[in-house]
Each structure stands twice: as structure tokens, then as C-alpha cells.
Design an enzyme around this catalytic site. Structure first.
Site, PDB file in Angstrom:
ATOM      1  N   ASP A 104       2.792 -11.096 -47.831  1.00  0.00           N
ATOM      2  CA  ASP A 104       1.997 -12.307 -48.017  1.00  0.00           C
ATOM      3  C   ASP A 104       0.769 -12.018 -48.883  1.00  0.00           C
ATOM      4  O   ASP A 104       0.325 -10.868 -48.994  1.00  0.00           O
ATOM      5  CB  ASP A 104       1.521 -12.854 -46.659  1.00  0.00           C
ATOM      6  CG  ASP A 104       2.687 -13.336 -45.813  1.00  0.00           C
ATOM      7  OD1 ASP A 104       3.732 -13.695 -46.383  1.00  0.00           O
ATOM      8  OD2 ASP A 104       2.539 -13.331 -44.576  1.00  0.00           O
TER       9      ASP A 104
HETATM   10  N1  URA Z   1       5.411 -10.318 -42.064  1.00  0.00           N
HETATM   11  C1  URA Z   1       4.444 -11.220 -42.332  1.00  0.00           C
HETATM   12  O1  URA Z   1       4.179 -12.114 -41.539  1.00  0.00           O
HETATM   13  N2  URA Z   1       3.771 -11.110 -43.475  1.00  0.00           N
HETATM   14  C2  URA Z   1       3.994 -10.135 -44.375  1.00  0.00           C
HETATM   15  O2  URA Z   1       3.346 -10.089 -45.403  1.00  0.00           O
HETATM   16  C3  URA Z   1       5.001  -9.200 -44.080  1.00  0.00           C
HETATM   17  C4  URA Z   1       5.703  -9.316 -42.920  1.00  0.00           C
END
Ligand code: URA
Length: 239
Positions: A104
Site C-alpha cells: 500500500d
Molecule cells: N497487507 C496490507 O494490508 N497492506 C500491504 O501493503 C501489504 C499487505
């Protein structure tokens, strides 16, 4: 040597299936000769054209990035935000690369980037999903019961998550936060955040510290390095 349709897919011409169609339709030439056989193999020096246009054959490159916060895990962003690919291109590396999976915008940590579509697709396929270890700072003092639930599986988007590993690293009783290490091998969208949300401990900060046997030792946030030949061999051997 590799199959013609694989070379075409890797060069970004089309998917393997669509490349096979182009071959059968007689639209592909190798070294000036029309090829319609699907078993045809090509080497790196063979010249391939599709509808008369030469395809760009690239040397495969593989990078391990320590993704900083505030960059997008894709090759382009419609909103013009900085991407993980921009970080690598800033160093004058001009190959067309893309991330293997996603982190993310606000997640930091280990991310692989490559132009080897075959390996990227393999690593992202649920059958091969490698273990990934995250460190999450979450709201609230997490209980053993919640950790057990995370290990056994919680419902995310109507589907139970696969068995995971957890380790409570610390709690801050004053600020009412906990730091938990979570290892999963699935790669669903926002999976870690959704898992903690499912046990009522929303994630405040998230970092991925390992990807299979790879870690971030010696690679600071925003830095990257090429994978070493033995690391690449190990990744390719994952079954
Ligand atoms: N899980 C998430 O919620 N965010 C990420 O960036 C990676 C795994």
C-alpha cells in the site's frame, strides 16, 4: 532458448495465449521467416517481428527495494504520484520494470521489481505465494486470543484467511498500541490491514520485513539493490 510465445509475452507483446494466436495466424516472423508452429524455440539473438514490427528483447533485471512510505506500487499512477518504478529509474536504470505484487501507499518495506514476467507471475500465483513477514503497529493492547484467531484464520471479504504465524513484539500500555509480527503466504489486497481490522485492532503502521528468504539487511528506506545470482536461482527454484 525459450518458447516463442514466452519470449513474446516477456517482451510485453501480449499474453502467452494471445501470442500463440498471433503465431498461428501467421503474424510472427523469426529472422525473417514466418513461423506458425507453437513449439518453436528462440534464443536472445533471434529477431522476432509481429506484423512486421520488431519486438524489443530485454535482458532480465531483478531488484529488491526498501519501499518508503508515500509511493505507489505500480509502474504508472493516474494521479501523477511517485511510483516504486520512478525510484529505480531515478538511478538511470531505464528498463521497463514492474513490481511483483503490491504494498500500500503508506506501507514500507521489501518489494521485488523485475521485467521477467514469467517469474513475477509465478511468484504472485497463489500456488507459489511465498511467506511474507510484516511488522504491524496496531491500535489497542492485543490479546493472545486475537493472535490465535489471526493464526487460525479470520474472515476477510467473506473468505477465511490461511494459517498464519504471529509474534507479539511489544505493547505500549500508555499509548495503547501493540507491535505484532505476522507471517502470511497469501497476497490478497490489503490483507494484513484487513486481518487486524477483523480482530478490532486497526493497523497504524505497516512494514514488510521479509519476502521468502529475502530481507532488507543493508538496504535503507528508499534504497534498492540488484538481486544476487544465488538469490535469483533460489527464487526460480521455488516450487
Ligand atoms: N497487507 C496490507 O494490508 N497492506 C500491504 O501493503 C501489504 C499487505
Amino acid at each position: 532458448m525459450e518458447r516463442l510465445q514466452k519470449a513474446m509475452a516477456e517482451a510485453g507483446v501480449a499474453s502467452r495465449r494471445a501470442s500463440e494466436k498471433l503465431i498461428v495466424q501467421g503474424k510472427v516472423m523469426v529472422n525473417g521467416k514466418k513461423v506458425t508452429e507453437l513449439g518453436t524455440k528462440v534464443g536472445v539473438h533471434d529477431e522476432i517481428t509481429v506484423n512486421g514490427v520488431p519486438i524489443q528483447r530485454e535482458k532480465h533485471v531483478y531488484y529488491l527495494l526498501n519501499k518508503p512510505r508515500g509511493v505507489i506500487s505500480s509502474a504508472h499512477d493516474d494521479k501523477g504520484r511517485r511510483t516504486v518504478v520512478d525510484i529505480i529509474h531515478d538511478e538511470d536504470i531505464n528498463q521497463r520494470i514492474y513490481p511483483v505484487g503490491r504494498l500500500d501507499y503508506d506501507t514500507t518495506g521489501i518489494l521485488l521489481l523485475t521485467n521477467d514476467g514469467a517469474l513475477a507471475n509465478k511468484l504472485m500465483h497463489p500456488r507459489f505465494e511465498v511467506d511474507k513477514t510484516y511488522v504491524a503497529k496496531v491500535k489497542g493492547i492485543i490479546k493472545n486470543e486475537d493472535l490465535k484467531q489471526l493464526r487460525l484464520g479470520v474472515m476477510v471479504d467473506g473468505q477465511k484467511t490461511k494459517p498464519a504465524k504471529t509474534k507479539l513484539l511489544s505493547v505500549d500500555r500508555e499509548k495503547k498500541t501493540s507491535i505484532v509480527q505476522l507471517t502470511i503466504h497469501e497476497g490478497r489486497n490489503h490483507q494484513v490491514k484487513n486481518m487486524f481490522k477483523a480482530v478490532d485492532h486497526p493497523v497504524i503502521k505497516l512494514h514488510r520485513e521479509t519476502y521468502g528468504f529475502l530481507n532488507l539487511q543493508g538496504v535503507q528506506a528508499g534504497e534498492f539493490r540488484a538481486l544476487k545470482p544465488d538469490e535469483l536461482q533460489r527464487l526460480k527454484k521455488i516450487k
